[in-house]
Design an enzyme around this catalytic site. Structure first.
Site, PDB file in Angstrom:
ATOM      1  N   HIS A  54      -5.743 -30.142  -6.907  1.00 33.21           N
ATOM      2  CA  HIS A  54      -4.437 -30.020  -6.263  1.00 33.21           C
ATOM      3  C   HIS A  54      -4.595 -30.264  -4.755  1.00 33.21           C
ATOM      4  CE1 HIS A  54      -2.018 -28.336  -9.600  1.00 33.21           C
ATOM      5  NE2 HIS A  54      -3.181 -27.852 -10.014  1.00 33.21           N
ATOM      6  N   GLU A 111      -2.336 -30.217  -2.514  1.00 27.57           N
ATOM      7  CA  GLU A 111      -1.464 -29.295  -1.776  1.00 27.57           C
ATOM      8  C   GLU A 111      -2.049 -27.896  -1.679  1.00 27.57           C
ATOM      9  OE1 GLU A 111      -0.538 -29.020  -6.051  1.00 27.57           O
ATOM     10  OE2 GLU A 111      -0.807 -30.692  -4.656  1.00 27.57           O
ATOM     11  N   CYS A 136      -3.233 -33.245 -11.143  1.00 31.26           N
ATOM     12  CA  CYS A 136      -3.663 -32.301 -12.176  1.00 31.26           C
ATOM     13  C   CYS A 136      -3.148 -32.755 -13.548  1.00 31.26           C
ATOM     14  CB  CYS A 136      -3.232 -30.879 -11.820  1.00 31.26           C
ATOM     15  SG  CYS A 136      -4.087 -29.603 -12.803  1.00 31.26           S
TER      16      CYS A 136
END
Length: 216
Positions: free
Chosen positions: A194, A196, A96
């Site tokens: 992202h 995650e 990001c």
């Protein structure tokens, strides 16, 4: 795709992977650390340049303002630590805002970026709602870190600026305009989304990254 919950032996247990997750005051550090650990990486959150230099791989997360990020990196000397680490050929993974600062510059602030990737990060068009927040699909050019990821897979985005498509682009997304969702140049890899926060597909990318570090 990865199953939910920790799996047995995702990577070679005989080799401990030390991945520095850079703490410079801007980032979802714990979720990145947990995701890397979930797929077998030995991740350590650190803001210490010496610890960064000793790691086998470096992840640069980030949420926030480009200029504030770059000023924070420069005031702590971590900008030099990142550039020096990348110069060794060891893997660097930006996420990001951690992707955006790898470029030369951003529309968001006049502060110069790290310059590891050529080009400028530009604002998303005025005809779409910003920030671009939520799930969108990515179309891929093949790269080892995206092995097992299909075109059109969904990933989680939260951003108002994005890099143009360039020779370094390995994944594209369209929101107002088509932009780089992922880039790769030598040992530097980065995603605008992202991983995650992107479920099994995001964890697959982290697992591929950890395996590549292990094999190096």
């Amino acid at each position: 795709m990865l199953a939910h919950g920790r799996r047995d032996n995702p990577v070679d247990e005989g080799h401990v992977v030390t991945i520095a997750v850079l703490d410079y005051g801007m980032g979802n550090l714990r979720s990145v650390e947990r995701a890397l650990g979930h797929v077998g990486g030995d991740a350590e959150i650190t803001g210490d340049a010496a610890a960064v230099a000793a790691a086998e791989a470096l992840v640069i997360p980030g949420v926030g303002h480009f200029g504030a990020c770059m000023r924070g990196l420069r005031s702590s000397g971590l900008d030099r630590a990142i550039v020096a680490f990348a110069g060794t050929g060891r893997p660097v993974f930006g996420v990001c805002l951690g992707m955006q600062v790898l470029f030369d510059a951003s529309d968001e602030d006049p502060a110069p970026g790290l310059g590891l990737l050529g080009g400028r990060v530009r604002s998303l068009p005025a005809n779409v709602r910003v920030p671009h927040m939520g799930w969108n699909t990515v179309e891929w050019v093949r790269h080892p870190y995206v092995a097992g990821i299909a075109d059109g897979e969904w990933f989680c985005f939260v951003h108002s600026y994005a890099a143009d498509v360039s020779p370094a682009t390995i994944g594209t997304t369209t929101y107002g305009r088509t932009f780089s969702a992922a880039v790769a140049a030598g040992n530097v890899f980065a995603t605008q989304f992202h991983p995650e926060k992107s479920g099994d597909a995001g964890l697959q990318i982290y697992e591929n990254f950890v395996k590549a570090v292990t094999a190096a």
